[in-house]
Write an enzyme that holds these catalytic residues in place. Sequence first.
Site, PDB file in Angstrom:
ATOM      1  N   CYS A 132       0.803  -1.230   0.000  1.00  7.04           N
ATOM      2  CA  CYS A 132       0.000   0.000   0.000  1.00  7.04           C
ATOM      3  C   CYS A 132       0.832   1.274   0.000  1.00  7.04           C
ATOM      4  O   CYS A 132       0.528   2.224  -0.732  1.00  7.04           O
ATOM      5  CB  CYS A 132      -0.999  -0.009   1.148  1.00  7.04           C
ATOM      6  SG  CYS A 132      -0.278   0.031   2.804  1.00  7.04           S
ATOM      7  N   HIS A 164      -2.983   1.451   6.794  1.00  3.34           N
ATOM      8  CA  HIS A 164      -3.194   1.429   5.354  1.00  3.34           C
ATOM      9  C   HIS A 164      -2.906   2.829   4.831  1.00  3.34           C
ATOM     10  O   HIS A 164      -3.260   3.829   5.466  1.00  3.34           O
ATOM     11  CB  HIS A 164      -4.620   1.009   5.010  1.00  3.34           C
ATOM     12  CG  HIS A 164      -4.882   0.941   3.542  1.00  3.34           C
ATOM     13  ND1 HIS A 164      -4.006   0.359   2.645  1.00  3.34           N
ATOM     14  CD2 HIS A 164      -5.912   1.410   2.785  1.00  3.34           C
ATOM     15  CE1 HIS A 164      -4.488   0.460   1.418  1.00  3.34           C
ATOM     16  NE2 HIS A 164      -5.641   1.105   1.483  1.00  3.34           N
ATOM     17  N   ASP A 187      -7.188   5.887  -3.681  1.00  5.85           N
ATOM     18  CA  ASP A 187      -6.433   4.733  -3.191  1.00  5.85           C
ATOM     19  C   ASP A 187      -6.087   3.824  -4.361  1.00  5.85           C
ATOM     20  O   ASP A 187      -6.948   3.150  -4.917  1.00  5.85           O
ATOM     21  CB  ASP A 187      -7.259   3.971  -2.155  1.00  5.85           C
ATOM     22  CG  ASP A 187      -6.447   2.913  -1.429  1.00  5.85           C
ATOM     23  OD1 ASP A 187      -5.307   2.643  -1.852  1.00  5.85           O
ATOM     24  OD2 ASP A 187      -6.950   2.355  -0.439  1.00  5.85           O
ATOM     25  N   ASN A 191     -14.487   3.584  10.144  1.00  8.37           N
ATOM     26  CA  ASN A 191     -15.597   3.619  11.099  1.00  8.37           C
ATOM     27  C   ASN A 191     -16.168   2.268  11.516  1.00  8.37           C
ATOM     28  O   ASN A 191     -17.061   2.234  12.379  1.00  8.37           O
ATOM     29  CB  ASN A 191     -16.761   4.438  10.516  1.00  8.37           C
ATOM     30  CG  ASN A 191     -16.510   5.928  10.581  1.00  8.37           C
ATOM     31  OD1 ASN A 191     -16.447   6.510  11.648  1.00  8.37           O
ATOM     32  ND2 ASN A 191     -16.337   6.547   9.417  1.00  8.37           N
ATOM     33  N   ASP A 247     -17.217  -1.232  13.255  1.00  6.95           N
ATOM     34  CA  ASP A 247     -17.144  -1.772  14.615  1.00  6.95           C
ATOM     35  C   ASP A 247     -16.410  -3.111  14.589  1.00  6.95           C
ATOM     36  O   ASP A 247     -16.442  -3.834  13.581  1.00  6.95           O
ATOM     37  CB  ASP A 247     -18.541  -1.972  15.192  1.00  6.95           C
ATOM     38  CG  ASP A 247     -19.263  -0.656  15.447  1.00  6.95           C
ATOM     39  OD1 ASP A 247     -18.586   0.382  15.534  1.00  6.95           O
ATOM     40  OD2 ASP A 247     -20.504  -0.675  15.549  1.00  6.95           O
TER      41      ASP A 247
END
Length: 679
Positions: A272, A330, A353, A393, A395
């Site tokens: 990356c 990342h 990206d 974001n 969980d």
Amino acid sequence: MDALRVQYVNLEHAQNQKQHNTEGLNSASLVVRRGQPFKLTVVFNRPYRLNRDGLTLRVEQDRLYNDIPITFSKDPSQSQWTAYFQQGSLDSSKASLCVSSPANASVGVYQLQLLMMSSFGPYNFKVGQFTLLCNPWCSVDSVYIPDESQREEYVKNDFGLLYQGTAKNIIFRPWSFDQFENGILDICMMMLQVSPEHRRNWKIDYSNRSDPIYISRVVSAMINSNDDSGVLQGNWSEDYSGGVNPSDWTGSGEILRRWAQSRFSPVKYGQCWVFAGVMCTVMRVLGIPTRVVTNFDSAHDTNGNLVIEEFYTETGEKLPRGQDSIWNFHVWVECWMKRADLGAGFDGWQVLDPTPQERSEGAYRCGPAPVKAIRERRVDMPFDIPFIYAEVNADVHVCIVQQGKVLSYSIDTDRVGSLICTKSLSSNRPQDITSTYKYTKAIQPVRSNSTMAAPILANNSSSADGLSVTLRLLKAPVIGGNISFSVTVTNMENTRKTVREHVNAQAKSYNRSPSDTFWEAHNTIQLAPHESKVLEHQISYSRYAMLGDGQLVNLAAVVMDMASQERVLASEEFNLTSPTINIQIADEGSVVAQKCQVAMVTFTNPFSEPVSGVLTVAGAGLLEDKVLFNVALQPGESTETAVKFTPKMAGVKMLHANLRLNNNPAVIRGFRTITVRPA
């Protein structure tokens, strides 16, 4: 009177490129920016006569062209091509001709011709070629960024720092963007020409190149090679035979040159940060303000449910289950542009990206997605906002399992996207930009006074009704030393407890689940009501010496109440601090462009065994090529190497070094920024 003929045209490279902020961009052609006039000096065979001689300037891109009447009106337009003679420049046979492109002109390489039709017949003169770039200095260009310090950092700066490791112990990786190195500009132009979009319909491609949104999507796809003639082939297998270990790259220039020299075969290999570093180079060359961004604890949510599931055994071993994952870090880029397609509220930084993860409109690319839209969860907008929103974001659902049965279950809503950062303006320190992506308060890393970040000691707690467990590193773990940590167990009830402690350590690459356990410990302890006990542990270097460069440790403690079978898990993933290479310059204030200087590069072997390897020193704008030295050191022995360098131009530059060891998986790095004064 003789027919008017052009004898010579001077493209005034030095003057134009200084005025267009393209100094140092290396190409055989003139390099200018759109929306801004550039000047040519034309020498005729006789004085030009306004009433008798009519000249037209042809601006041609491949087989598409604009014919521009040359006037005496000094009224350059930022919406169309214009050309005019400067007043007072036609008293002799020499004239100053100004050419201005629209602020939304197509980026690319153009040919210039002077055309004339007279009683003597048609006549044309090939003036030469120029390369046209976006213009962040032009207020009506869609990539305009108003702050000069931002233009210096995000367009002209040819070095950077890519941040890796963990949010609590950031590793600084020096990177040369190399946009001013020989051939890089021309290679970036070739990239647009070999893209699938250009091959599919070259006319539409040239037309669309007026828009940085379109350009950025083309480049995002072209940096990886998954579905085109892209630059880099990704490899996360840890088998890099037939190519280069991604950790060994130190800059974009070598990668882009290898790609061009191979006639656009993919360069092996990238991960990356390599994809992001190369894309930053290309976008800065094209004139689009760009910065490299690291998202720590980055979720890869394959099914889009904003949930990442992690599974542990009852003894604390993390299991490789599920398609979803959390990367410890990342790296992507942000580009600055207006978003007329979305509305003014979403102008500014856009996520792009180039790492191949998911397809976007059929190709492996991602973005541009407005950072503001990610923060507001505007998943209805293009491009790829739901995927990026999940990266910062999602969980985390953590389960302890035994033979397919869930023994314990907890939810962590804060881990993903724990810190998002980029290089600060005119500084090597990370800038925390987490709040631009999300409303959750970010971790604030401790900073030392040096250019390296000081690690925070991990302190991970978990509790249930009857037990509380805290896992804490006792000191910052350094490669070559012991890993020292404690597990604090607290009885939260009024009854005496017998508890069983299981501690497990696994090696982990940043982008996948851990491998097999390399160390474990098991203890049984007695706890009085509301008593806390601290169990200290050490993992010797010999137990983790096999960790590869950049690998982390997944450390987990599971404590079980023997009576109730209640289990509590505390875990932490951390990286180990590497020793560093020291770079010193005797009199830094005397570093001047075009004058030879000397840097002293020093390293001391901190390991208990001898080491050997190759020391590589590089620096864009300082060294023509990498300098390599063989190193062999006994424990505690030092090496000091003198490196001569000659800065090409004034400005802030970076000299960086890395030492790849033969008998040790660690890669040792160091860097120094140098302010070069004009000659």
